[in-house]
Design a protein around this motif. Structure first.
Motif, mmCIF file in Angstrom:
data_model
loop_
_atom_site.group_PDB
_atom_site.id
_atom_site.type_symbol
_atom_site.label_atom_id
_atom_site.label_comp_id
_atom_site.label_asym_id
_atom_site.label_seq_id
_atom_site.Cartn_x
_atom_site.Cartn_y
_atom_site.Cartn_z
ATOM 1 N N ASP A 12 0.874 -1.167 0.000
ATOM 2 C CA ASP A 12 0.000 0.000 0.000
ATOM 3 C C ASP A 12 0.916 1.222 0.000
ATOM 4 O O ASP A 12 1.761 1.373 0.881
ATOM 5 C CB ASP A 12 -0.883 -0.007 1.249
ATOM 6 N N ALA A 13 0.764 2.098 -0.991
ATOM 7 C CA ALA A 13 1.711 3.200 -1.161
ATOM 8 C C ALA A 13 1.692 4.192 -0.013
ATOM 9 O O ALA A 13 2.688 4.865 0.244
ATOM 10 C CB ALA A 13 1.430 3.929 -2.474
ATOM 11 N N VAL A 14 0.574 4.293 0.682
ATOM 12 C CA VAL A 14 0.467 5.263 1.777
ATOM 13 C C VAL A 14 0.906 4.663 3.102
ATOM 14 O O VAL A 14 1.738 5.225 3.816
ATOM 15 C CB VAL A 14 -0.976 5.803 1.876
ATOM 16 N N SER A 15 0.360 3.509 3.443
ATOM 17 C CA SER A 15 0.658 2.920 4.754
ATOM 18 C C SER A 15 1.956 2.131 4.764
ATOM 19 O O SER A 15 2.541 1.891 5.827
ATOM 20 C CB SER A 15 -0.491 1.992 5.179
ATOM 21 N N GLY A 16 2.404 1.687 3.604
ATOM 22 C CA GLY A 16 3.592 0.842 3.534
ATOM 23 C C GLY A 16 3.315 -0.617 3.862
ATOM 24 O O GLY A 16 4.225 -1.444 3.851
ATOM 25 N N GLN A 17 2.054 -0.946 4.153
ATOM 26 C CA GLN A 17 1.694 -2.320 4.501
ATOM 27 C C GLN A 17 1.902 -3.244 3.305
ATOM 28 O O GLN A 17 1.478 -2.948 2.188
ATOM 29 C CB GLN A 17 0.233 -2.384 4.939
ATOM 30 N N LEU B 162 -12.316 -1.540 -1.225
ATOM 31 C CA LEU B 162 -12.463 -0.146 -1.629
ATOM 32 C C LEU B 162 -13.835 0.373 -1.213
ATOM 33 O O LEU B 162 -14.847 -0.280 -1.456
ATOM 34 C CB LEU B 162 -12.308 -0.010 -3.146
ATOM 35 N N THR B 163 -13.860 1.538 -0.586
ATOM 36 C CA THR B 163 -15.118 2.154 -0.212
ATOM 37 C C THR B 163 -15.780 2.746 -1.448
ATOM 38 O O THR B 163 -15.139 2.887 -2.494
ATOM 39 C CB THR B 163 -14.895 3.266 0.835
ATOM 40 N N PRO B 164 -17.068 3.116 -1.375
ATOM 41 C CA PRO B 164 -17.723 3.733 -2.529
ATOM 42 C C PRO B 164 -16.943 4.947 -3.038
ATOM 43 O O PRO B 164 -16.612 5.859 -2.272
ATOM 44 C CB PRO B 164 -19.087 4.145 -1.967
ATOM 45 N N GLY B 165 -16.630 4.947 -4.325
ATOM 46 C CA GLY B 165 -15.895 6.058 -4.923
ATOM 47 C C GLY B 165 -14.423 6.106 -4.579
ATOM 48 O O GLY B 165 -13.726 7.025 -5.004
ATOM 49 N N GLY B 166 -13.948 5.123 -3.818
ATOM 50 C CA GLY B 166 -12.585 5.187 -3.301
ATOM 51 C C GLY B 166 -11.524 4.724 -4.284
ATOM 52 O O GLY B 166 -11.785 3.940 -5.187
ATOM 53 N N ASN B 167 -10.328 5.235 -4.098
ATOM 54 C CA ASN B 167 -9.147 4.823 -4.852
ATOM 55 C C ASN B 167 -8.079 4.388 -3.870
ATOM 56 O O ASN B 167 -7.993 4.938 -2.760
ATOM 57 C CB ASN B 167 -8.553 5.967 -5.677
ATOM 58 N N LYS B 168 -7.257 3.445 -4.270
ATOM 59 C CA LYS B 168 -6.066 3.104 -3.502
ATOM 60 C C LYS B 168 -4.889 3.001 -4.465
ATOM 61 O O LYS B 168 -5.041 2.525 -5.596
ATOM 62 C CB LYS B 168 -6.233 1.765 -2.769
ATOM 63 N N ILE B 169 -3.742 3.456 -4.004
ATOM 64 C CA ILE B 169 -2.534 3.382 -4.813
ATOM 65 C C ILE B 169 -1.596 2.348 -4.187
ATOM 66 O O ILE B 169 -1.332 2.392 -2.984
ATOM 67 C CB ILE B 169 -1.837 4.753 -4.894
ATOM 68 N N PHE B 170 -1.153 1.433 -5.023
ATOM 69 C CA PHE B 170 -0.226 0.399 -4.584
ATOM 70 C C PHE B 170 1.069 0.511 -5.390
ATOM 71 O O PHE B 170 1.090 1.114 -6.470
ATOM 72 C CB PHE B 170 -0.826 -1.001 -4.810
ATOM 73 N N LYS B 171 2.118 -0.067 -4.856
ATOM 74 C CA LYS B 171 3.344 -0.139 -5.636
ATOM 75 C C LYS B 171 3.914 -1.560 -5.547
ATOM 76 O O LYS B 171 3.906 -2.193 -4.482
ATOM 77 C CB LYS B 171 4.381 0.887 -5.155
ATOM 78 N N ILE B 172 4.305 -2.021 -6.706
ATOM 79 C CA ILE B 172 5.032 -3.281 -6.788
ATOM 80 C C ILE B 172 6.497 -2.905 -6.928
ATOM 81 O O ILE B 172 6.862 -2.133 -7.824
ATOM 82 C CB ILE B 172 4.581 -4.109 -8.012
ATOM 83 N N LYS B 173 7.304 -3.364 -6.017
ATOM 84 C CA LYS B 173 8.700 -2.912 -6.065
ATOM 85 C C LYS B 173 9.662 -4.077 -5.844
ATOM 86 O O LYS B 173 9.298 -5.122 -5.287
ATOM 87 C CB LYS B 173 8.951 -1.818 -5.041
ATOM 88 N N ARG B 174 10.865 -3.845 -6.276
ATOM 89 C CA ARG B 174 11.924 -4.853 -6.138
ATOM 90 C C ARG B 174 12.728 -4.538 -4.892
ATOM 91 O O ARG B 174 13.207 -3.426 -4.707
ATOM 92 C CB ARG B 174 12.845 -4.801 -7.358
ATOM 93 N N THR B 175 12.829 -5.503 -4.026
ATOM 94 C CA THR B 175 13.579 -5.296 -2.777
ATOM 95 C C THR B 175 14.941 -5.956 -2.829
ATOM 96 O O THR B 175 15.787 -5.727 -1.966
ATOM 97 C CB THR B 175 12.805 -5.874 -1.574
ATOM 98 N N SER B 176 15.167 -6.829 -3.820
ATOM 99 C CA SER B 176 16.478 -7.471 -3.942
ATOM 100 C C SER B 176 16.728 -7.820 -5.398
ATOM 101 O O SER B 176 15.796 -7.832 -6.204
ATOM 102 C CB SER B 176 16.551 -8.741 -3.089
ATOM 103 N N ASN B 177 17.961 -8.101 -5.751
ATOM 104 C CA ASN B 177 18.322 -8.432 -7.136
ATOM 105 C C ASN B 177 17.987 -9.899 -7.439
ATOM 106 O O ASN B 177 17.974 -10.738 -6.573
ATOM 107 C CB ASN B 177 19.811 -8.181 -7.355
#
Length: 452
Positions: free
Chosen positions: A409-414, A437-452
């Motif tokens: 989760d891009a905001v909470s880091g969870q 997601l709540t009505p009308g809600g958006n969430k931003i996530f990130k898929i990221k690389r933590t190691s090679n």
């Protein structure tokens, strides 16, 4: 020469520092603090202006954007209550753009909740506006502003209201009317040499103390804010879209070139020394528009990222400890003085619009990261399965491998549990995860690389 070199180095370090300090969680919490302060103040101290007023309409624009990224229906319920209090009517003067700015709110809420009451009155008005010939001149006389977009602020009040109604109803006549009237106002008020708008015809021959033309920061901020809101709902194949995009690019280049050292734009764009203090309503709308342009790929990140980072810093350093936004110029029609204690709801609207775009940009530009935005356009809470194609991941993360990837989760880091779907050849096909997601809600996530 040494002094000049040092100054340039200091400015470069400041730019880099502003970018380095951008964090999604910080931006989110700054927005929440400002939004909550504003609602609490309205609820405890009352509304300075009517809930149908243009000042309120500009605030609602930011509050809708915030309600989406907050993923908290509490904020949408507050906005629905505004509509109920207004009986879903626009203002008293039917063809006065200030009085139907609130139509933006009604149309955006209708898009989520599908209640025909929300847009009934505004749609009736918009049908009339679309049928009128609009042949009058725009000189500031005979109450022309009550019938036409004869002042630059109107380009935030009227065009987005009609454009969002087109999105809500699917009827493109409202968008076509928007385009027709936008270019009528632009032909009259836009200075092609300066790439800025006069407030109205009374300012064509006025000069600032330094001899420069009078171009008001908030007025031009309104224009750019309205411009990107129209573009955000204008189909890619609309015949006038490229004209709007070119205007946006031209204005963006000019605005970026006159940003002040403190990251803001002062009340007078071409005579900042006469108004030496930053002003946050104009700055907020410029920050919003420029960052939107980056996020849409219209403006290059390398050229504009430091501009918006400095602007966001100017905005957040104008916040009081309790969340009150300062340095908002009082209601008016021209540059004027402003102080740390001055605030108004439209400044908050601009701040929240800017924050939503800064949040997206910050995540989207993070290295070795793929941004994913989940959107719930419906009026009911949803548990959604989010599917991200592997090709999308590898396009944003160099040498991506399943091992070492996480979803956050891009905001909470969870960290979010996810599953990898493979092809018959045992190659990664997609990443799948669940979210609510709540009505009308958006969430931003990130898929990221933590190691090679």
């Amino acid at each position: 020469m040494r002094k000049l070199t040092f100054s340039l180095l200091l400015v470069l370090v400041t730019f880099c520092s502003a970018l380095a300090q951008l964090r999604a969680d910080s931006i989110f919490h700054q927005m929440k603090k400002v939004a909550d302060w504003q609602w609490k103040t309205l609820e405890t101290e009352g509304w300075r202006n009517p809930k149908k007023d243009w000042t309120s309409g500009a605030m609602y624009a930011g509050m809708v954007a915030w309600a989406k990224v907050a993923n908290d229906e509490t904020y949408f319920k507050k906005l629905i209550q505004v509509g109920e209090d207004n009986k879903w009517k626009v203002g008293k003067y039917r063809h006065f753009a200030d009085d139907y700015c609130v139509g933006q709110l009604y149309s955006q809420l209708y898009t989520i909740y599908k209640d025909p009451r929300y847009i009934e009155d505004f749609k009736t008005l918009a049908d009339t506006i679309a049928m009128l010939p609009h042949t009058e001149g725009l000189e500031w006389k005979k109450g022309i502003h009550m019938r036409e977009w004869a002042w630059c602020d109107a380009l935030f009040m009227g065009p987005p209201a009609l454009a969002y109604l087109a999105e809500a109803t699917g009827d493109m006549k409202y968008l076509d009317c928007t385009s027709k009237l936008w270019w009528k106002s632009t032909e009259y008020l836009y200075d092609k040499d300066e790439h800025l708008y006069y407030r109205d015809s009374r300012y064509f021959n006025k000069k600032e103390k330094n001899g420069a033309k009078v171009f008001w920061s908030r007025g031009n901020g309104w224009v750019m804010g309205g411009l990107v809101r129209v573009l955000s709902v204008m189909p890619k194949n609309h015949p006038d879209r490229e004209k709007f995009v070119q205007l946006f690019k031209d204005m963006s280049a000019k605005v970026a070139s006159i940003q002040q050292a403190d990251g803001s734009w002062h009340a007078s764009l071409l005579d900042p020394a006469t108004y030496p203090v930053k002003e946050t309503s104009g700055t907020g709308f410029f920050c919003y528009a420029l960052t939107w342009g980056i996020n849409q790929g219209i403006l290059p990140y390398k050229k504009y990222s430091t501009v918006v980072a400095k602007a966001w810093d100017a905005l957040t350093t104008s916040m009081h400890p309790n969340g009150k936004l300062g340095f908002v110029q009082a209601q008016g029609a021209a540059p004027d003085k402003v102080t740390y204690d001055d605030t108004d709801v439209y400044g908050v609207g601009a701040f929240l619009l800017a924050g939503t775009e800064m949040l997206r940009m910050t995540v989207d530009q993070e290295k070795n990261t793929a941004m994913v935005e989940a959107v719930n356009p419906a009026a009911s809470e949803r548990n959604e399965k989010i599917t991200v194609e592997w090709s999308s991941v590898t396009a944003q993360i160099k040498k991506a491998k399943v091992k070492g990837l996480v979803v956050e989760d891009a905001v909470s880091g969870q960290q979010i549990p996810f599953e990898v779907i493979y092809t018959d050849q045992q190659k990664p096909k997609s990443i799948v995860f669940q979210t609510s997601l709540t009505p009308g809600g958006n969430k931003i996530f990130k898929i990221k690389r933590t190691s090679n």
